[in-house]
Motif scaffolding. Structure first.
Motif: not given
Length: 400
Positions: A232-240, A259-265
């Motif tokens: 399980v890997l949560n990267l949500s909100f990691c914009g970089g 989880n890539l929620r809100s990862c803008d790139n």
């Protein structure tokens, strides 16, 4: 001849009391001496977490907890020394200090002065005064720790992660949510990329890096190389992080939830990388990724068709994307497409026709759907939850 409850053997009473909630267990113990003895049997309290306000001395508190076999404690407010807890429960398994804002390195230092081999779970979420110094103590004396929650501990740095990687080799779950100073270097420590200083936490199965803004694709490279057991890997909100980083993750065959929620790139290209790799994901969240669209759904259908849960809230998908996906996703149980304003009744018709195992769907903010589409969706045989915004339609409220 009827048998009164007072005639039951203590073992049977204890079995009955074990199904009660904590408050009712305490009330049962006050009925009579026989019920008290049965209610204090350790089997009644197995797995129970005691919730305590440590405000003043209570000499009978910890002997009472020990007598009932309670080894999990949550501290709701801390106005006494933490060492009071550690000394009172020498075989403690779980210690939850979440939200104890007055907890300091000094307080932890006085509590952790020798090895506590029984402790498996430690929650320090939102203990904002805790720094790397405390992590040094934890790494030295809590070597059996399996779960460490540090969400909101904003003073933790890469040095603290080096200490964790040095001492906590059995760690299985680590939460670093909003640890703003953590960067690629710290993740490298955890992944064993600096073996001259620390072996790393190579047993990690769950890692939460939500809102760690300094992380880049290099961190994902470290994770893919060193943390092969991660599920399980949560990267949500990691914009970089970007699509290039997902290419590294695409080779992690053991990963089950991402989880890539809100990862803008993150864009369709990143989803392509995930789908073309060796992943066997059961859960994927790309909600609020503005660059994810219909093409991503085609990639998901090609390579991630084993998904049980898919979240696409606010993504730029349409009925066409739904059409390209649903025919390969027969095992999908949960679909979140809230705020996908291009979805119409046609998309709901496709979902209802092909996703017969669906148990929950989020349609909040889907402004182009009508009662006709909802009537079709609510005919799904397994549907239990339909979220339309301010209210939820449950199974008993389905439109017929």
């Amino acid at each position: 001849m009827e048998t009164h409850i007072s005639c039951l053997f203590p073992e049977l009473l204890a079995m009955i009391f074990s199904y009660l909630d904590v408050r009712d267990k305490g009330r049962a113990a006050q009925v009579c001496a026989a019920w008290r003895d049965a209610a204090y049997h350790k089997s009644v309290w197995r797995g129970t977490e005691a919730k305590l306000h440590l405000r003043r001395a209570n000499p009978s508190l910890f002997p009472s907890l020990q007598a009932r076999g309670i080894r999990k404690v949550q501290i709701l407010s801390l106005r006494r020394s933490l060492s009071y807890v550690i000394q009172g429960l020498p075989n403690i398994e779980s210690l939850n200090l979440s939200g104890c804002y007055n907890l300091t390195d000094n307080g932890l230092g006085h509590a952790f002065v020798q090895e506590i081999g029984s402790l498996r779970t430690l929650n320090l979420s939102l203990c904002k005064q805790v720094t790397d110094s405390s992590l040094g103590r934890i790494a030295q004396y809590l070597k059996g720790l399996q779960v460490l929650e540090l969400g909101g501990c904003t003073n933790i740095t890469n040095t603290g992660l080096l200490l964790i990687a040095w001492g906590l080799h059995g760690l299985k779950s680590l939460n670093l949510r909003s640890c703003r100073h953590v960067s690629d270097v710290g993740i490298g420590h955890l992944a064993g990329m600096t073996r001259s200083a620390a072996e790393g936490c190579l047993s990690l199965e769950q890692l939460t890096l939500q809102d760690c803004q300094k992380l880049t694709d290099l961190a994902l490279k470290h994770i893919s190389r060193g943390l092969q057991g991660l599920r399980v890997l949560n990267l949500s909100f990691c914009g970089g992080i970007s699509d290039a980083g997902l290419l590294h993750l695409s080779h992690m065959g053991g990963l089950r939830s991402l989880n890539l929620r809100s990862c803008d790139n993150i864009s369709d290209t990143g989803i392509m990388h995930l789908a073309m790799g060796s992943l066997r994901l059961s859960g994927l969240d790309v909600s609020f990724c503005d660059k994810v669209g219909d093409q991503s759904l085609a990639y998901i259908a090609q390579g991630l068709y084993g998904l049980k849960s898919l979240s696409l809230c606010s993504c730029h998908i349409s009925d066409d994307g739904i059409n390209r996906m649903v025919r390969q996703m027969h095992g999908l149980r949960t679909l979140n497409i809230g705020q996908c304003v291009r979805i119409t009744d046609k998309g709901l018709e496709l979902i209802a026709e092909h996703l017969s195992q669906l148990t929950g769907i989020d349609l909040y903010g889907c402004t182009r759907i009508t009662k006709k589409g909802l009537e079709r969706i609510t005919q799904l045989p397994c549907l239990k939850v339909l979220n339309l915004g301010l209210w939820q339609m449950t199974e008993s409220e389905k439109v017929r």
